[in-house]
Scaffold this active site. Structure first.
Site, PDB file in Angstrom:
ATOM      1  CG  ASP A   1      11.772  38.843  47.099  1.00 31.59           C
ATOM      2  OD1 ASP A   1      12.264  39.976  46.999  1.00 31.59           O
ATOM      3  OD2 ASP A   1      11.732  38.200  48.173  1.00 31.59           O
TER       4      ASP A   1
ATOM      5  CE1 TYR B   1      32.534  35.846  47.993  1.00 31.72           C
ATOM      6  CE2 TYR B   1      32.966  35.215  45.720  1.00 31.72           C
ATOM      7  CZ  TYR B   1      33.412  35.434  47.015  1.00 31.72           C
ATOM      8  OH  TYR B   1      34.749  35.239  47.321  1.00 31.72           O
TER       9      TYR B   1
ATOM     10  N   GLY C   1      32.508  47.465  66.621  1.00 31.93           N
ATOM     11  CA  GLY C   1      32.003  46.088  66.493  1.00 31.93           C
ATOM     12  C   GLY C   1      33.016  45.107  65.956  1.00 31.93           C
TER      13      GLY C   1
ATOM     14  CE  LYS D   1      22.195  34.759  57.190  1.00 33.61           C
ATOM     15  NZ  LYS D   1      21.598  33.814  56.218  1.00 33.61           N
TER      16      LYS D   1
ATOM     17  CB  SER E   1      27.198  34.520  59.283  1.00 31.66           C
ATOM     18  OG  SER E   1      28.241  35.417  59.563  1.00 31.66           O
ATOM     19  CB  ALA E   2      31.809  33.445  61.942  1.00 27.23           C
TER      20      ALA E   2
ATOM     21  CE1 TYR F   1      25.655  38.615  58.821  1.00 25.54           C
ATOM     22  CE2 TYR F   1      23.631  38.305  57.570  1.00 25.54           C
ATOM     23  CZ  TYR F   1      24.920  37.912  57.893  1.00 25.54           C
ATOM     24  OH  TYR F   1      25.466  36.805  57.299  1.00 25.54           O
TER      25      TYR F   1
ATOM     26  CG  PHE G   1      23.304  30.133  48.959  1.00 25.27           C
ATOM     27  CD1 PHE G   1      22.957  29.077  48.123  1.00 25.27           C
ATOM     28  CD2 PHE G   1      24.478  30.041  49.675  1.00 25.27           C
ATOM     29  CE1 PHE G   1      23.766  27.953  48.003  1.00 25.27           C
ATOM     30  CE2 PHE G   1      25.302  28.915  49.565  1.00 25.27           C
ATOM     31  CZ  PHE G   1      24.938  27.879  48.726  1.00 25.27           C
TER      32      PHE G   1
ATOM     33  CG  ASN H   1      33.073  42.306  51.971  1.00 22.34           C
ATOM     34  OD1 ASN H   1      32.632  43.101  51.161  1.00 22.34           O
ATOM     35  ND2 ASN H   1      32.962  41.001  51.837  1.00 22.34           N
TER      36      ASN H   1
HETATM   37  C1  WQD Z   1      37.695  42.159  57.510  1.00 26.38           C
HETATM   38  C2  WQD Z   1      38.812  42.901  58.245  1.00 26.38           C
HETATM   39  C3  WQD Z   1      38.134  44.986  59.198  1.00 26.38           C
HETATM   40  C4  WQD Z   1      37.397  46.974  55.355  1.00 26.38           C
HETATM   41  C5  WQD Z   1      32.037  40.545  57.394  1.00 26.38           C
HETATM   42  C6  WQD Z   1      30.610  40.541  57.813  1.00 26.38           C
HETATM   43  C7  WQD Z   1      30.260  39.172  58.347  1.00 26.38           C
HETATM   44  C8  WQD Z   1      30.534  38.130  57.286  1.00 26.38           C
HETATM   45  C9  WQD Z   1      31.981  38.219  56.816  1.00 26.38           C
HETATM   46  C10 WQD Z   1      28.454  37.549  56.199  1.00 26.38           C
HETATM   47  C11 WQD Z   1      38.325  43.527  59.545  1.00 26.38           C
HETATM   48  C12 WQD Z   1      39.176  45.193  58.097  1.00 26.38           C
HETATM   49  C13 WQD Z   1      37.733  46.026  56.304  1.00 26.38           C
HETATM   50  C14 WQD Z   1      38.179  48.156  55.246  1.00 26.38           C
HETATM   51  C15 WQD Z   1      39.588  47.352  57.007  1.00 26.38           C
HETATM   52  N1  WQD Z   1      29.625  38.271  56.205  1.00 26.38           N
HETATM   53  N2  WQD Z   1      38.798  46.217  57.114  1.00 26.38           N
HETATM   54  N3  WQD Z   1      39.255  48.299  56.086  1.00 26.38           N
HETATM   55  O1  WQD Z   1      33.893  42.455  59.344  1.00 26.38           O
HETATM   56  O2  WQD Z   1      35.101  40.220  59.478  1.00 26.38           O
HETATM   57  O3  WQD Z   1      32.845  40.292  58.507  1.00 26.38           O
HETATM   58  O4  WQD Z   1      32.224  39.564  56.395  1.00 26.38           O
HETATM   59  O5  WQD Z   1      28.135  36.629  56.874  1.00 26.38           O
HETATM   60  O6  WQD Z   1      28.927  39.142  58.708  1.00 26.38           O
HETATM   61  O7  WQD Z   1      30.479  41.505  58.797  1.00 26.38           O
HETATM   62  O8  WQD Z   1      34.778  41.311  57.265  1.00 26.38           O
HETATM   63  O9  WQD Z   1      35.782  42.179  55.227  1.00 26.38           O
HETATM   64  O10 WQD Z   1      34.340  43.747  56.632  1.00 26.38           O
HETATM   65  O11 WQD Z   1      36.598  43.070  57.439  1.00 26.38           O
HETATM   66  O12 WQD Z   1      40.562  47.524  57.764  1.00 26.38           O
HETATM   67  O13 WQD Z   1      37.939  49.081  54.390  1.00 26.38           O
HETATM   68  O14 WQD Z   1      39.267  43.964  57.430  1.00 26.38           O
HETATM   69  O15 WQD Z   1      38.392  45.832  60.300  1.00 26.38           O
HETATM   70  O16 WQD Z   1      39.361  43.407  60.488  1.00 26.38           O
HETATM   71  P1  WQD Z   1      34.196  41.126  58.746  1.00 26.38           P
HETATM   72  P2  WQD Z   1      35.321  42.628  56.563  1.00 26.38           P
END
Ligand code: WQD
Length: 335
Positions: free
Chosen positions: A58, A11, A293, A152, A124-125, A148, A80, A198
């Site tokens: 790989d 992506y 989390g 990182k 990543s944040a 994860y 990446f 996500n």
């Molecule tokens: C976003 C918001 C959920 C799904 C993730 C990875 C992180 C990084 C970025 C790699 C949150 C809410 C989500 C759903 C919901 N990736 N949600 N229902 O958790 O901020 O971070 O992506 O580096 O490592 O963990 O993103 O898209 O999972 O969630 O309510 O079915 O949407 O609670 O508030 P997140 P997310």
């Protein structure tokens, strides 16, 4: 420059490769296609009428990796390739450390052997863990709460020690917030293997009727509407941050770390409303318990990347949703 891009058909990688080609760089992509598709190369070539070399490699296959380094002689690496699903990392942490840490070590050892001194590293944040201060600056505490995130952070520390151990080595660490959206053509975008976890792909699946509704994790957070907020950043903005990082590598030695976000956050309900505005389709949802989390709110302080790289995000939330929807309608990745 000759740029070796690991995970370049994925992506974030594919959107960055398109911009690298358009900027005149020569690109070799190494990808194991565990979370990407070979056909992405065809779409990128259609988009910019330029090609790149693509090899199925790989990053844990040291022999094939070395062959690629020896033949291509990269001047810089954009790394990446790696695993990024937080929930999965709790189930198979050793897989995450192997891919994200050993894979990085393989890359750095070959960079040393073939005199490649420049790397841009995907972080990543998530390395911050639960934010204690907002906006999050690069000096915020580093307390990742998943294997994860910890893999990182280990990677970041390896990069810092690698950079300090040798002369004229340059590294930029980019801490992504929440990458979303797609190239405006709709030919490349987020095409997760398996069921995504996500928000954006799940909302798209709901709009397409692939799933009956969106489950919103928590409705009593301390935000304007009770749902959790994130710093969503358009994938084209994220890609351009990598080109800005490459420019810095050419003029400095050492290691620099930057947040890559917009500097503001939107709640889940904000995102739903934006998708409904863009698609004119209602998004069915229901509130469920919080996801373990999850932070109530998370957004970046982006002063440093603006000051040092002169980079700022350009796309707004509606463009993130509009391009994501266009990608869905054009390429139908989630069916
Ligand atoms: C976003 C918001 C959920 C799904 C993730 C990875 C992180 C990084 C970025 C790699 C949150 C809410 C989500 C759903 C919901 N990736 N949600 N229902 O958790 O901020 O971070 O992506 O580096 O490592 O963990 O993103 O898209 O999972 O969630 O309510 O079915 O949407 O609670 O508030 P997140 P997310």
């Amino acid at each position: 420059m000759r740029i070796l891009v690991t995970g370049g058909n994925g992506y974030i990688g594919s959107h960055t490769v398109r911009q690298l080609l358009a900027a005149g760089h020569r690109v070799l992509v190494l990808d194991n296609f565990s979370n990407s598709k070979q056909e992405v190369k065809i779409e990128i070539q259609r988009l910019c009428n330029l090609s790149y070399d693509l090899e199925e490699v790989d990053i844990l296959d040291n022999d094939k990796l070395e062959c690629a380094f020896r033949n291509f002689q990269p001047e810089a690496v954009m790394h990446f390739a790696g695993l990024k699903a937080v929930a999965e990392s709790f189930k198979v942490p050793e897989k995450y450390y192997r891919e994200n840490v050993v894979g990085l070590l393989n890359i750095l050892q070959l960079m040393e052997k073939y005199s490649c001194k420049n790397i841009v590293f995907s972080s990543s944040a998530t390395v911050y863990g639960l934010p204690t201060i907002l906006p999050i600056t690069e000096e915020h505490g580093l307390n990742p709460i998943s294997p994860y995130g910890r893999s990182k952070l280990v990677g970041e520390n390896i990069i810092k020690d690698w950079s300090n151990a040798g002369s004229d080595r340059s590294a930029v660490i980019l801490r992504y917030f929440n990458p979303v959206g797609a190239h405006s053509s709709g030919l490349i975008g987020e095409n997760p293997t398996g069921v995504p976890s996500n928000l954006f792909p799940i909302i798209l699946r709901t709009i397409l009727g692939i799933q009956p509704n969106l489950e919103i994790y928590g409705y009593d957070y301390d935000t304007h509407d009770g749902t959790a907020a994130r710093d969503y950043i358009h994938i084209e903005d994220l890609a351009s941050a990598h080109l800005a990082a490459l420019d810095l590598l050419a003029v400095f030695e050492g290691v620099e770390t930057f947040n890559v976000g917009t500097g503001r956050s939107y709640t889940v309900l904000d995102v739903i409303k934006a998708f409904e505005h863009v698609t004119k389709i209602q998004v069915p949802y229901k509130f469920v318990d919080r996801r373990s989390g999850d932070a109530p709110n998370c957004f970046a302080d982006v002063a440093k990347i603006k000051r040092v790289l002169g980079w700022t995000s350009q796309y707004g939330l509606h463009q993130m949703c509009d391009t994501a929807w266009n990608w869905c309608e054009t390429t139908k990745p989630l069916t």
